[in-house]
Scaffold this motif. Structure first.
Motif, short mmCIF file in Angstrom:
data_model
loop_
_atom_site.label_atom_id
_atom_site.label_comp_id
_atom_site.label_asym_id
_atom_site.label_seq_id
_atom_site.Cartn_x
_atom_site.Cartn_y
_atom_site.Cartn_z
N ASP A 1 45.49 -70.90 -17.33
CA ASP A 1 46.10 -69.63 -17.75
C ASP A 1 45.12 -68.94 -18.70
OD1 ASP A 1 47.51 -67.60 -19.03
OD2 ASP A 1 49.30 -68.81 -19.36
N ALA A 2 44.55 -67.83 -18.24
CA ALA A 2 43.52 -67.13 -19.03
C ALA A 2 44.05 -66.65 -20.37
CB ALA A 2 42.95 -65.96 -18.24
N SER A 3 45.33 -66.31 -20.44
CA SER A 3 45.89 -65.82 -21.71
C SER A 3 46.04 -66.92 -22.74
CB SER A 3 47.23 -65.12 -21.47
OG SER A 3 48.21 -66.06 -21.09
N SER A 4 45.86 -68.18 -22.35
CA SER A 4 46.01 -69.29 -23.30
C SER A 4 44.74 -69.54 -24.11
CB SER A 4 46.42 -70.58 -22.57
OG SER A 4 45.35 -71.10 -21.80
N ILE A 5 43.78 -68.62 -24.02
CA ILE A 5 42.53 -68.77 -24.76
C ILE A 5 42.80 -68.80 -26.27
CG2 ILE A 5 41.95 -66.30 -24.91
CD1 ILE A 5 39.03 -67.24 -24.19
N ASP A 6 42.10 -69.68 -26.96
CA ASP A 6 42.32 -69.85 -28.40
C ASP A 6 40.99 -70.18 -29.07
OD1 ASP A 6 43.20 -70.44 -30.97
OD2 ASP A 6 44.15 -72.33 -30.39
N THR A 7 40.51 -69.27 -29.91
CA THR A 7 39.30 -69.51 -30.70
C THR A 7 39.62 -69.59 -32.19
OG1 THR A 7 38.78 -67.16 -30.93
CG2 THR A 7 37.86 -68.31 -28.99
N ARG A 8 40.90 -69.68 -32.52
CA ARG A 8 41.38 -69.76 -33.90
C ARG A 8 41.17 -68.44 -34.66
NH1 ARG A 8 37.88 -73.60 -33.35
NH2 ARG A 8 36.75 -73.06 -35.21
N GLN A 9 41.02 -67.35 -33.92
CA GLN A 9 40.84 -66.04 -34.55
C GLN A 9 41.52 -65.01 -33.65
OE1 GLN A 9 39.00 -62.98 -34.53
NE2 GLN A 9 39.40 -62.68 -36.69
N GLU A 10 42.68 -64.50 -34.09
CA GLU A 10 43.53 -63.66 -33.24
C GLU A 10 42.83 -62.41 -32.71
OE1 GLU A 10 47.87 -61.44 -33.29
OE2 GLU A 10 47.31 -62.71 -34.99
N ALA A 11 42.07 -61.71 -33.54
CA ALA A 11 41.39 -60.50 -33.08
C ALA A 11 40.37 -60.83 -31.98
CB ALA A 11 40.71 -59.79 -34.24
N ARG A 12 39.63 -61.92 -32.16
CA ARG A 12 38.66 -62.32 -31.13
C ARG A 12 39.39 -62.73 -29.85
NH1 ARG A 12 34.83 -65.93 -33.62
NH2 ARG A 12 36.52 -67.43 -33.71
N ASP A 13 40.48 -63.48 -29.97
CA ASP A 13 41.24 -63.89 -28.79
C ASP A 13 41.77 -62.68 -28.03
OD1 ASP A 13 40.73 -66.47 -29.59
OD2 ASP A 13 42.77 -66.84 -30.34
N ASN A 14 42.28 -61.69 -28.74
CA ASN A 14 42.76 -60.48 -28.08
C ASN A 14 41.63 -59.74 -27.38
OD1 ASN A 14 45.43 -60.93 -28.78
ND2 ASN A 14 45.27 -59.78 -30.69
N HIS A 15 40.45 -59.71 -27.99
CA HIS A 15 39.29 -59.08 -27.35
C HIS A 15 38.91 -59.85 -26.07
CE1 HIS A 15 34.88 -57.52 -27.56
NE2 HIS A 15 35.60 -56.81 -26.73
N LEU A 16 38.94 -61.18 -26.14
CA LEU A 16 38.61 -61.99 -24.97
C LEU A 16 39.63 -61.80 -23.83
CD1 LEU A 16 37.44 -65.22 -26.78
CD2 LEU A 16 36.02 -63.67 -25.43
N ARG A 17 40.88 -61.49 -24.18
CA ARG A 17 41.91 -61.23 -23.17
C ARG A 17 41.79 -59.83 -22.56
NH1 ARG A 17 45.35 -63.55 -27.46
NH2 ARG A 17 45.59 -65.76 -26.93
N SER A 18 41.03 -58.94 -23.20
CA SER A 18 40.93 -57.54 -22.79
C SER A 18 40.02 -57.38 -21.56
CB SER A 18 40.36 -56.71 -23.96
OG SER A 18 38.95 -56.87 -24.03
N PRO A 19 39.97 -56.16 -20.99
CA PRO A 19 39.07 -55.89 -19.87
C PRO A 19 37.59 -56.12 -20.17
CG PRO A 19 40.76 -54.21 -19.96
CD PRO A 19 40.90 -55.03 -21.23
N ASP A 20 37.19 -56.15 -21.45
CA ASP A 20 35.80 -56.45 -21.80
C ASP A 20 35.40 -57.86 -21.35
OD1 ASP A 20 35.28 -54.00 -22.96
OD2 ASP A 20 35.58 -54.72 -25.02
N PHE A 21 36.38 -58.77 -21.28
CA PHE A 21 36.09 -60.16 -20.92
C PHE A 21 36.97 -60.60 -19.76
CE2 PHE A 21 34.24 -59.95 -25.15
CZ PHE A 21 33.04 -60.63 -24.97
#
Length: 189
Positions: free
Chosen positions: A58-78
């Motif tokens: 599940d791509a949305s389950s990404i977790d880098t321990r930093q919410e803003a970075r995780d949201n960026h990784l979930r965005s169309p940029d990534f």
């Protein structure tokens, strides 16, 4: 015709982690993980090289321990999780004998509807029964990919040279799987 016996193992999502690391600003390493993993491992008892792995993340389950970075990784940029909610790995072949500990799994990894062949160095960490009588097996694997090969191209150049995020992504995988009842199949020789 010959009979072959396979054992199906179901990945235990509570004991599975797909980890990754990338260089950040060319000076440090950022690590993350995907927490929602499902899949199966099918072991061909007579010919382990015919064993198969099929994993969905599940791509949305990404977790880098930093919410803003995780949201960026979930965005169309990534990962663009709204459009591409899962990542998937399906093996094509196994090289080496998993029963001897170390082996390689070669398969297709799909991210953002882009599929590329990847190689994972894998290890059978052990097998045993849990307190409830279920047979379990533990596997670990590692590999690396180039994120640009999957359309994950977002980056920013640094004033001092280099970029914010490296292209190379190192993968670390740890899973525990529960054995299902063996299945006898008849296969044309």
């Amino acid at each position: 015709m010959r009979d072959t016996q396979t054992t199906q193992l179901t990945i235990d999502p509570t004991h599975a982690e797909i980890g990754f690391s990338v260089r950040h600003m060319m000076i440090a390493t950022v690590r993350g993980r995907f927490g929602a993993v499902t899949g199966t491992v099918t072991v061909d008892e007579q010919n382990p090289k015919n064993s198969k792995v099929d994993v969905t993340i599940d791509a949305s389950s990404i977790d880098t321990r930093q919410e803003a970075r995780d949201n960026h990784l979930r965005s169309p940029d990534f990962f663009d999780v709204a459009k591409y909610p899962t990542l998937r790995f399906v093996s094509k072949r196994v090289e080496g004998d998993p029963r001897n500990g170390e082996f390689r799994v070669i398969g297709d990894l799909t991210i953002r509807d882009v599929t590329r062949e990847v190689e994972l160095k894998a290890t059978l960490e052990g097998e045993g029964k849990d307190p409830w009588g279920n047979e379990r097996a533990g596997f670990s694997a590692s590999g690396k990919i180039n994120r640009g090969d999957f359309g994950l191209n977002w980056n920013q150049a640094l004033e001092t040279g280099g970029v914010i995020v490296s292209d190379e992504v190192k993968l670390t995988i740890d899973v525990e799987a529960v054995k299902q009842a063996p299945v006898a199949e008849t296969v044309a020789a």
